[in-house]
Design an enzyme around this catalytic site. Sequence first.
Site, mmCIF file in Angstrom:
data_model
loop_
_atom_site.group_PDB
_atom_site.id
_atom_site.type_symbol
_atom_site.label_atom_id
_atom_site.label_comp_id
_atom_site.label_asym_id
_atom_site.label_seq_id
_atom_site.Cartn_x
_atom_site.Cartn_y
_atom_site.Cartn_z
ATOM 1 N N HIS A 195 0.797 -1.233 0.000
ATOM 2 C CA HIS A 195 0.000 0.000 0.000
ATOM 3 C C HIS A 195 0.834 1.289 0.000
ATOM 4 O O HIS A 195 1.903 1.366 0.598
ATOM 5 C CB HIS A 195 -0.925 0.008 1.228
ATOM 6 C CG HIS A 195 -0.163 -0.006 2.529
ATOM 7 N ND1 HIS A 195 0.229 1.136 3.171
ATOM 8 C CD2 HIS A 195 0.305 -1.032 3.273
ATOM 9 C CE1 HIS A 195 0.889 0.820 4.274
ATOM 10 N NE2 HIS A 195 0.945 -0.490 4.356
ATOM 11 N N ASP A 196 0.333 2.289 -0.699
ATOM 12 C CA ASP A 196 0.843 3.667 -0.668
ATOM 13 C C ASP A 196 2.242 3.833 -1.259
ATOM 14 O O ASP A 196 2.903 4.850 -0.982
ATOM 15 C CB ASP A 196 0.826 4.227 0.777
ATOM 16 C CG ASP A 196 -0.556 4.127 1.410
ATOM 17 O OD1 ASP A 196 -1.520 4.562 0.749
ATOM 18 O OD2 ASP A 196 -0.681 3.578 2.522
#
Length: 217
Positions: A145-146
């Site tokens: 994620h991210d």
Amino acid sequence: MQEIILVGCGGCMREIAWQIEEQKKEEDGWNIIGYVDRIPPEGNQEILVGKRKIPYLGNDDFLLQKSEKTNVAICVGEPSLRKKIADKLKKNVFLCFPNLILGNNKICEDVKMGQGCIISMDARISTNVTLGDFVFLNTGSMVCHDGTLGDFVTLSPRATLAGNVQIGNCSEIGMGTNVRQGISIGENTIVGAGSVIVKDIEGNVTVAGVPAKKIRG
Ligand SMILES: CC(C)(COP(=O)(O)OP(=O)(O)OC[C@H]1O[C@@H](n2cnc3c(N)ncnc32)[C@H](O)[C@@H]1OP(=O)(O)O)[C@@H](O)C(=O)NCCC(=O)NCCS
């Protein structure tokens, strides 16, 4: 089925060609017209991938002279060489660089991607990830994620980025490398195979080992 021309004649191109052919067995994918390279492999211009013969079409001029929309995939693993080829080919506005999403991967629907990216078989891209242009995710690599990957970044097979990792333009992460969450890696950096990155890494260096240390630059 859309047509595509591959650039390159090395192992990277042959692996991508194989994955395109595999994908075609399962779903509506890409039809490879042939490949382009500065110099074709000596004595054997046609390249055999599985049972598929891929014809040699010519050097870069073949693409630079195109005057109708033509899909191109730059199948070169090394980031700086991929950039050099892309910078040259982008001068012809008829050339298009679609994102090649190859078989059996999982990509979250909120992932943002530039152009010319190649997402190989078995890659995983989690939520809120941004990829620049001409990013190459090799087989089994993973971006949690991210994450943010700059233009021309290469993740080698089974490289894994934990959450919120940032990688600068033209950097290459070696096969099987693990990068801890929240780490930043600068531009033009090479990370050796099997490394573990636990601290931020500046740009323009080569690092390797567990934990990774600078070996060049
Ligand atoms: C890191 C790398 C780029 C270094 O290559 P190089 O500049 O030719 O460096 P050398 O092979 O001369 O090695 C220099 C030193 O680093 C060490 N080293 C090299 N690669 C290493 C690695 N992956 N992990 C730990 N140490 C490494 C060598 O043992 C050597 O140590 P020494 O000076 O104590 O003898 C290369 O070894 C590497 O790992 N490339 C990534 C390969 C990869 O993932 N390919 C994917 C293909 S799809």
